[in-house]
Design an enzyme around this catalytic site. Structure first.
Site, mmCIF file in Angstrom:
data_model
loop_
_atom_site.group_PDB
_atom_site.id
_atom_site.type_symbol
_atom_site.label_atom_id
_atom_site.label_comp_id
_atom_site.label_asym_id
_atom_site.label_seq_id
_atom_site.Cartn_x
_atom_site.Cartn_y
_atom_site.Cartn_z
ATOM 1 N N GLU A 1 -30.792 -5.038 56.373
ATOM 2 C CA GLU A 1 -31.701 -3.899 56.202
ATOM 3 C C GLU A 1 -31.944 -3.616 54.724
ATOM 4 O OE1 GLU A 1 -30.304 -0.548 58.476
ATOM 5 O OE2 GLU A 1 -31.666 0.871 57.524
ATOM 6 N N ASP B 1 -36.441 -0.191 56.038
ATOM 7 C CA ASP B 1 -36.160 1.228 56.253
ATOM 8 C C ASP B 1 -36.959 2.011 55.199
ATOM 9 O OD1 ASP B 1 -35.044 3.808 56.199
ATOM 10 O OD2 ASP B 1 -32.968 3.178 56.149
ATOM 11 N N SER C 1 -23.057 3.242 61.744
ATOM 12 C CA SER C 1 -23.304 2.842 60.368
ATOM 13 C C SER C 1 -22.047 3.185 59.577
ATOM 14 C CB SER C 1 -24.514 3.607 59.834
ATOM 15 O OG SER C 1 -24.693 3.357 58.461
ATOM 16 N N ASP D 1 -26.671 -3.226 55.658
ATOM 17 C CA ASP D 1 -27.727 -2.392 55.062
ATOM 18 C C ASP D 1 -27.439 -2.234 53.576
ATOM 19 O OD1 ASP D 1 -29.670 -0.556 54.380
ATOM 20 O OD2 ASP D 1 -29.015 1.007 55.776
ATOM 21 N N GLY E 1 -30.703 6.932 61.239
ATOM 22 C CA GLY E 1 -30.171 8.287 61.085
ATOM 23 C C GLY E 1 -29.985 8.618 59.625
ATOM 24 N N LYS F 1 -22.561 -1.024 55.396
ATOM 25 C CA LYS F 1 -23.294 -0.852 54.147
ATOM 26 C C LYS F 1 -22.778 -1.875 53.146
ATOM 27 C CE LYS F 1 -25.792 2.833 55.123
ATOM 28 N NZ LYS F 1 -27.262 2.870 54.954
ATOM 29 N N LYS G 1 -23.129 -1.658 61.963
ATOM 30 C CA LYS G 1 -23.859 -1.829 60.695
ATOM 31 C C LYS G 1 -22.917 -1.487 59.568
ATOM 32 C CE LYS G 1 -27.293 1.244 58.540
ATOM 33 N NZ LYS G 1 -28.619 1.885 58.739
ATOM 34 N N LYS H 1 -37.274 6.195 61.112
ATOM 35 C CA LYS H 1 -36.658 7.520 60.991
ATOM 36 C C LYS H 1 -37.810 8.510 60.941
ATOM 37 C CE LYS H 1 -32.743 5.909 58.228
ATOM 38 N NZ LYS H 1 -32.169 5.810 56.865
HETATM 39 O O1 OSB Z 1 -30.073 3.723 55.095
HETATM 40 O O2 OSB Z 1 -29.822 4.164 57.136
HETATM 41 C C1 OSB Z 1 -29.633 4.462 55.956
HETATM 42 C C2 OSB Z 1 -27.447 7.587 55.727
HETATM 43 C C3 OSB Z 1 -27.996 8.194 54.626
HETATM 44 C C4 OSB Z 1 -29.028 7.581 53.964
HETATM 45 C C5 OSB Z 1 -29.516 6.353 54.398
HETATM 46 C C6 OSB Z 1 -28.988 5.742 55.522
HETATM 47 C C7 OSB Z 1 -27.918 6.354 56.178
HETATM 48 C C8 OSB Z 1 -27.228 5.783 57.314
HETATM 49 C C9 OSB Z 1 -26.524 6.750 58.232
HETATM 50 O O3 OSB Z 1 -27.138 4.597 57.518
HETATM 51 C C10 OSB Z 1 -26.803 6.538 59.664
HETATM 52 C C11 OSB Z 1 -26.283 7.699 60.477
HETATM 53 O O4 OSB Z 1 -26.862 8.814 60.419
HETATM 54 O O5 OSB Z 1 -25.284 7.508 61.163
HETATM 55 MG MG MG Z 2 -31.037 2.104 55.950
#
Ligand code: OSB
Ligand code: MG
Length: 377
Positions: free
Chosen positions: A217, A242, A138, A192, A294, A166, A164, A266
């Site tokens: 996402e 999510d 991510s 995401d 995560g 953001k 992925k 999660k």
């Molecule tokens: O939306 O998946 C998410 C990290 C913090 C808060 C929300 C998200 C995330 C990540 C990190 O995408 C994923 C990771 O732990 O590598």
């Molecule tokens: Mg997410």
């Protein structure tokens, strides 16, 4: 059988190698709540609460979780005879709404402790089957598309099986286009949004359809299941939820309303393994793929995610990057690593969470701690 006699709460601060920016905020130093659970017979296991510093991803924070655990949740488990960790969800849920991340830290800790006491791995104790789990990365929002392209290329070269990125308004279509053009066309790519859009953005979001993303996402607000359904009708790209999926009923609603076609599970978001497993099974029965998300966990929280991701319906790569993607040095040995094919080994030959917490290092990183004790045991 478990009887907790003591739980030690600790806040540690762990600096990320690089700030991680999502649409609702940026983290450069992770404030992490660790739990050390002590059984009456002397066994110890660790768990982690995934709540962040700010109430952006969720209304929970490390500070609300600390309060919830100390005041309302820990007293329910301390000194209570627990026949199996599957009982803990109901124990914590009765007449206490929300606070899923706080509940999950205790619930998962009980699973870890029970596995440790039984001498089995956490993965085996919850019915996990995989020896290795596929891993994606991510990547946070970058200032310009070239910086994102550079990170995505490096991730692919490292072996990650899913990329992925953001996104947020102003850093979306152009960024995704740049990454899609720079990577081999068969790369599993996704975006995401962490709830950064509204249904008014439906046309704009539909522009992502041309990039053949494996999913987008959480484009809309967590409570927007009806609006996600409207958006999904207008987009070819599968929507993955999510933030919205906080319990089994919400997942049933997603399926009934057709608000999404994939679920990011999660365990921290859904109060632990019991509900994570139920969502996993519900999705399996409805042909909905799931993957394990995560929350920038330390090596302790990662152990729980890796164990969960070893269940059979986790058919897509999870956000389970190795320790070195986040930290100069993790708090566990061995650190979490990934092979050149993007696979993380599930420690099925080691009891409990399968890694050892470096107690001296945790002591060095601790900024506050509190011991919670049973009044009876
Ligand atoms: O939306 O998946 C998410 C990290 C913090 C808060 C929300 C998200 C995330 C990540 C990190 O995408 C994923 C990771 O732990 O590598
Ligand atoms: Mg997410």
């Amino acid at each position: 059988m478990l009887t907790l006699k003591k739980i030690v709460l600790r806040e540690i601060r762990l600096r990320l190698k690089e700030p991680f920016r999502i649409s609702s905020g940026v983290v450069d130093e992770r404030r992490i709540l660790l739990l050390e659970l002590h059984d009456a017979d002397g066994a110890i296991e660790w768990s982690e609460c995934v709540a962040g510093e700010w109430p952006n991803y969720s209304y929970e924070t490390i500070d609300t979780a600390w309060l919830a655990i100390r005041e309302w949740l820990a007293p329910r488990v301390l000194g209570t005879s627990i026949r199996a960790p599957g009982e803990v969800y109901d124990l914590l849920g009765r007449n206490i709404s929300g606070h899923n991340m706080a509940k999950a830290a205790l619930e998962m800790g009980c699973h870890g402790l029970a596995a440790r006491k039984a001498g089995t791995s956490l993965s085996q104790s919850i019915g996990g089957e995989r020896e290795r789990v596929p891993t994606g990365i991510s990547i946070g929002i970058q200032k310009e598309p070239p910086a994102l392209v550079e990170r995505a290329k490096r991730a692919l070269a490292d072996g990650y099986r899913k990329i992925k990125v953001k996104i947020q308004p102003g850093a979306d279509v152009d960024y995704v286009r740049a990454v899609r053009r720079a990577l081999p066309p068969d790369t599993d790519l996704m975006a995401d949004a962490n709830s950064a859009y509204t249904l008014d953005d439906a046309d704009h979001l539909s522009a992502l359809d041309e990039f053949a993303l494996i999913m987008v996402e959480q484009p809309l607000h967590r409570d927007d299941l009806v609006r996600h359904a409207r958006l999904q009708k207008r987009m070819r790209t599968p929507i993955c939820l999510d933030e919205s999926i906080t319990d089994v009923a919400r997942c049933e609603d997603m399926i009934a309303l057709k608000s999404g076609r994939i679920v990011n599970i999660k365990p921290g978001r859904v109060a632990g393994f019991t509900v994570a497993r139920r969502i996993h099974d519900l999705c399996q029965g409805n042909g909905i793929p799931v993957w394990c998300g995560g929350m920038l966990e330390s090596g302790v929280g990662r152990a729980y995610n890796v164990a969960l991701a070893s269940l059979p319906n986790f058919s897509l790569p999870g956000d389970l990057s190795p320790s070195a993607r986040y930290w100069e040095r993790d708090i566990v040995t061995p650190e979490w690593t990934m092979d050149a094919n993007g696979m993380v080994a599930v420690p099925r030959d080691r009891p409990g969470i399968g890694v050892t917490v470096d107690g001296d290092r945790v002591d060095d990183l601790t900024v506050r701690s509190e011991e919670l004790r049973s009044r009876t045991a």
